[in-house]
Design a protein around this motif. Structure first.
Motif, mmCIF file in Angstrom:
data_model
loop_
_atom_site.group_PDB
_atom_site.id
_atom_site.type_symbol
_atom_site.label_atom_id
_atom_site.label_comp_id
_atom_site.label_asym_id
_atom_site.label_seq_id
_atom_site.Cartn_x
_atom_site.Cartn_y
_atom_site.Cartn_z
ATOM 1 N N LEU A 7 12.609 -10.719 -2.289
ATOM 2 C CA LEU A 7 12.742 -9.391 -1.710
ATOM 3 C C LEU A 7 11.819 -8.397 -2.410
ATOM 4 O O LEU A 7 11.128 -7.604 -1.762
ATOM 5 C CB LEU A 7 14.194 -8.919 -1.804
ATOM 6 C CG LEU A 7 14.483 -7.534 -1.201
ATOM 7 C CD1 LEU A 7 14.183 -7.519 0.292
ATOM 8 C CD2 LEU A 7 15.937 -7.138 -1.452
ATOM 9 N N SER A 8 11.771 -8.448 -3.733
ATOM 10 C CA SER A 8 10.874 -7.542 -4.454
ATOM 11 C C SER A 8 9.418 -7.989 -4.326
ATOM 12 O O SER A 8 8.509 -7.161 -4.397
ATOM 13 C CB SER A 8 11.269 -7.454 -5.927
ATOM 14 O OG SER A 8 11.188 -8.709 -6.550
ATOM 15 N N ALA A 9 9.204 -9.286 -4.135
ATOM 16 C CA ALA A 9 7.833 -9.760 -3.891
ATOM 17 C C ALA A 9 7.277 -9.155 -2.613
ATOM 18 O O ALA A 9 6.066 -8.943 -2.497
ATOM 19 C CB ALA A 9 7.806 -11.287 -3.817
ATOM 20 N N GLY A 21 3.800 -7.318 -2.537
ATOM 21 C CA GLY A 21 2.747 -7.680 -1.590
ATOM 22 C C GLY A 21 2.200 -6.477 -0.849
ATOM 23 O O GLY A 21 0.995 -6.393 -0.590
ATOM 24 N N LEU A 22 3.071 -5.529 -0.505
ATOM 25 C CA LEU A 22 2.617 -4.333 0.208
ATOM 26 C C LEU A 22 1.676 -3.490 -0.633
ATOM 27 O O LEU A 22 0.721 -2.902 -0.125
ATOM 28 C CB LEU A 22 3.820 -3.488 0.643
ATOM 29 C CG LEU A 22 4.634 -4.015 1.821
ATOM 30 C CD1 LEU A 22 5.873 -3.154 2.027
ATOM 31 C CD2 LEU A 22 3.789 -4.041 3.088
ATOM 32 N N ILE A 38 4.903 -11.469 -8.595
ATOM 33 C CA ILE A 38 4.578 -12.597 -7.719
ATOM 34 C C ILE A 38 3.964 -12.108 -6.409
ATOM 35 O O ILE A 38 2.991 -12.684 -5.905
ATOM 36 C CB ILE A 38 5.836 -13.439 -7.452
ATOM 37 C CG1 ILE A 38 6.214 -14.210 -8.723
ATOM 38 C CG2 ILE A 38 5.625 -14.398 -6.288
ATOM 39 C CD1 ILE A 38 7.495 -14.993 -8.602
ATOM 40 N N GLY A 39 4.515 -11.037 -5.846
ATOM 41 C CA GLY A 39 3.955 -10.491 -4.621
ATOM 42 C C GLY A 39 2.522 -10.021 -4.814
ATOM 43 O O GLY A 39 1.668 -10.205 -3.935
ATOM 44 N N THR A 40 2.247 -9.432 -5.970
ATOM 45 C CA THR A 40 0.885 -8.981 -6.271
ATOM 46 C C THR A 40 -0.063 -10.160 -6.422
ATOM 47 O O THR A 40 -1.167 -10.179 -5.863
ATOM 48 C CB THR A 40 0.885 -8.140 -7.556
ATOM 49 O OG1 THR A 40 1.758 -7.012 -7.388
ATOM 50 C CG2 THR A 40 -0.514 -7.649 -7.877
ATOM 51 N N SER A 42 -2.220 -7.549 2.308
ATOM 52 C CA SER A 42 -0.950 -6.969 1.865
ATOM 53 C C SER A 42 0.146 -7.169 2.903
ATOM 54 O O SER A 42 1.278 -7.538 2.568
ATOM 55 C CB SER A 42 -1.121 -5.474 1.582
ATOM 56 O OG SER A 42 -1.977 -5.261 0.496
ATOM 57 N N VAL A 43 -0.196 -6.912 4.157
ATOM 58 C CA VAL A 43 0.788 -7.074 5.227
ATOM 59 C C VAL A 43 1.237 -8.534 5.327
ATOM 60 O O VAL A 43 2.443 -8.822 5.432
ATOM 61 C CB VAL A 43 0.192 -6.594 6.566
ATOM 62 C CG1 VAL A 43 1.122 -6.939 7.724
ATOM 63 C CG2 VAL A 43 -0.066 -5.096 6.526
ATOM 64 N N ALA A 44 0.271 -9.460 5.272
ATOM 65 C CA ALA A 44 0.606 -10.876 5.387
ATOM 66 C C ALA A 44 1.434 -11.362 4.200
ATOM 67 O O ALA A 44 2.389 -12.132 4.357
ATOM 68 C CB ALA A 44 -0.673 -11.709 5.514
ATOM 69 N N THR A 45 1.077 -10.902 2.999
ATOM 70 C CA THR A 45 1.833 -11.300 1.805
ATOM 71 C C THR A 45 3.253 -10.764 1.855
ATOM 72 O O THR A 45 4.215 -11.488 1.559
ATOM 73 C CB THR A 45 1.118 -10.785 0.544
ATOM 74 O OG1 THR A 45 -0.203 -11.331 0.490
ATOM 75 C CG2 THR A 45 1.879 -11.192 -0.704
#
Length: 599
Positions: A191-193, A197-198, A247-249, A518-521
């Motif tokens: 959830l935080s990823a 990612g955004l 992780i999202g980054t 960013s959107v895809a991640t």
């Protein structure tokens, strides 16, 4: 001759700087005077150029002809440039612009000037261009390995909940958690990823790919320190949120970095290194988690960022990021480091510069992502992310120990997880070998077919176990869940695991790579959150057999999508992919000359 006559009329003893410069140049260039037709530097050519910031179009052979063979020992850079300018009026007129002068100096500095004295360089004797490689590009391997250690953190963090939750629920655990709390520990990270990612697209564009990647090291250490010394479950919640942001980054920054630094013929192989090293992190977590409690396991994980940061320190930023921000000298330095000193980077650097300059003419906003010009690339990226997560892979990784216990397998659940981790690790080497030979689409075909088959068999096992009274048959088939999981993980690791992330680095146009990535991640991690948070609820509502059959059905639809819409990017440069791949099926776009062909 007019300039020379004017120079000769200067009074004796009052030699002007221009005279001195000309005399030096005359002695330097007397040896070589190539035909002027080789130099496309006329005033009309420069004025007609559609790219004002583009360097003058000088052929390597022409410039080398003006450089004496021993210039590396006797001539400084400013003298070399002055020689070329002073002996050619067309070049001199074209370089009145300081921007052209600086870029021309950069072009000269990239030429190899250490040939045998007295032997002029010719086009046939020039250093090979970057497209051909006779030996392993070791520095690109080093860069890929450095970035991929960050993927080891991602894999370890994703797998952490499997042994850790089982350890927390033991009677002697110093921290007691409920099933609901265990569910949140597993799902808060993805959830935080999503949020990470955004924001990652902005970070990689503003700070750079390298700085963004390195910036996740210390927060990772902080997150595992919070877990190791947690006094209540809320400290673990906070730690998982921090880890998820990192992780999202990394999920976007790593494939973009690799896509922009690795040459096309090995981009698939080295582009899969994050998957390979990430699966190593999963395996290490399962192995170490067999012997360590959840808090000691967190201390072990907190040490992984140290080699990650050390290795990243020594690799360069991507050349494309430098070009985007107008730093041509650093771009050339970065590209030289990556390609090697014996490779002529001129053509590649010029291609990157021209492509990015063209892309920068068009302002892009988030709303533009939905325009026909970019929509196809973005839609493919989102679809790949959707089908990757709807296969149920993260539910399998997050809850592998619990799944094996629930299956009533005759093999210990922790041992099963270790075996799955070993198979997962080994399977990535298959993908590394095959991806640049078979291509992306063929691997996705194979991956989808095997995943559908294994999920169908796994669902059939749980159907026999839960919906029938054939206990003896179920006992005899106690090995089947492990075998099905092994096939599923192998199939995922050779196709649906790495290829969606690889597509972010090579399939998205450079102008929208940050925002669309960013959107895809974020979308990927949103799907991960949905799958992991609802996995136990799905088992309770439709049974384990129904859950795995749903995952299999989603994967089957993913196979149909791959057949109909997935493009093949094997062996293509990023510029070729952007210019040609997404425009060949959109004939209407070709007619719109006012819109740059970026897709």
């Amino acid at each position: 001759m007019g300039q020379q006559d004017e120079i000769r009329t200067q009074p004796p003893g009052e030699v002007q700087p221009e005279v001195e410069r000309h005399d030096r140049c005359s002695s330097e260039v007397d040896h070589y005077r190539p035909p002027m037709e080789e130099v496309d530097m006329s005033r009309s050519a420069v004025e007609a150029s559609p790219l004002p910031s583009r360097p003058p179009a000088v052929s390597t052979a022409a410039v080398l002809g003006y450089i004496p063979s021993d210039s590396s020992q006797e001539t400084e850079m400013n003298v070399v440039v002055d020689c070329v300018v002073a002996t050619n009026p067309d070049i001199e007129r074209a370089l009145h612009d300081e921007t052209h002068k600086e870029r021309f100096e950069l072009f000269i500095s990239e030429l190899k000037l250490d040939e045998t004295p007295g032997v002029p360089r010719s086009p046939s004797s020039q250093t090979v261009v970057s497209g051909r490689r006779g030996k392993l590009p070791i520095r690109q391997v080093i860069a890929a390995l450095a970035v991929s250690v960050g993927s080891m953190l991602v894999g370890f963090t994703a797998a952490y909940t499997s042994p850790a939750l089982a350890s927390m629920q033991l009677p002697d655990s110093r921290l007691k958690i409920t099933d609901e709390q265990a569910s949140w520990i597993g799902s808060l990270m993805p959830l935080s990823a999503l949020c990470g990612g955004l924001g990652s697209g902005t970070l990689i564009e503003k700070l750079g790919r390298k700085i963004t990647i390195m910036g996740t090291g210390l927060p990772f250490m902080l997150s595992y320190a919070l877990i190791a010394f947690a006094q209540d479950v809320y400290m673990i919640y906070v730690a998982r949120v921090i880890a998820g942001l990192c992780i999202g980054t990394l999920s976007l920054a790593m494939p973009v970095y690799l896509g922009e630094t690795i040459q096309p013929d090995i981009r698939g192989t080295l582009g899969l290194l994050p998957t390979t090293i990430g699966n190593t992190g999963i395996l290490v977590c399962f192995l170490v988690g067999t012997y360590l409690r959840w808090d000691h396991l967190a201390l072990f994980a907190g040490c992984i960022p140290v080699p990650f940061l050390v290795m990243m320190w020594f690799v360069p930023e991507t050349p494309r990021w430098y070009v985007t921000h107008g730093n041509m000298k650093e771009a050339a330095k970065s590209l030289r480091w990556l390609r090697g000193k014996d490779v002529d980077i001129t053509d590649e650097l010029n291609s990157i510069t021209e492509h990015i300059t063209t892309a920068q003419r068009t302002h892009t906003s988030l709303r533009d992502l939905l325009s026909p010009h970019y929509l196809r690339a973005l839609a493919i990226a989102l679809a790949l992310m959707f089908f990757q997560q709807m296969s149920g892979i993260n539910a399998v990784i997050f809850y592998s120990v619990s799944i094996f216990k629930f299956a009533g397998s005759t093999i210990d659940g922790n041992l099963c997880s270790v075996v799955v981790g070993l198979v997962n690790f080994g399977a990535t080497f298959i993908a590394n070998v095959m991806i640049d030979r078979l291509g992306r689409k063929i691997l996705l075909y194979i991956s989808s077919a095997l995943m559908v088959a294994s999920l169908a068999v796994l669902g059939g096992f749980f159907y026999l176990k839960d919906m029938t009274s054939q206990t003896e048959l179920v006992a005899e088939l106690g090995w089947l869940p492990l075998v099905s999981f092994m096939v599923f993980v192998v199939a995922f690791s050779v196709g649906w695991g790495p290829i969606p992330w690889l597509f972010l680095g090579e399939g998205l146009p450079s102008r929208i790579r940050g925002s669309a990535g960013s959107v895809a991640t974020a979308f990927n991690w949103a799907c991960t959150f949905v799958v992991t948070k609802t996995f136990t609820d799905m088992i309770h509502s439709i049974g384990a057999h129904g859950t795995f059959w749903v995952f299999g059905a989603c994967t089957a639809v993913g196979l149909l999508f791959t057949i109909g819409f997935m493009p093949e990017t094997r062996g293509k440069t990023l510029e070729d992919i952007e210019k040609n791949l997404f425009t060949t099926k959109q004939g209407s776009m070709r007619k719109r000359s006012s819109v740059p062909a970026e897709l």
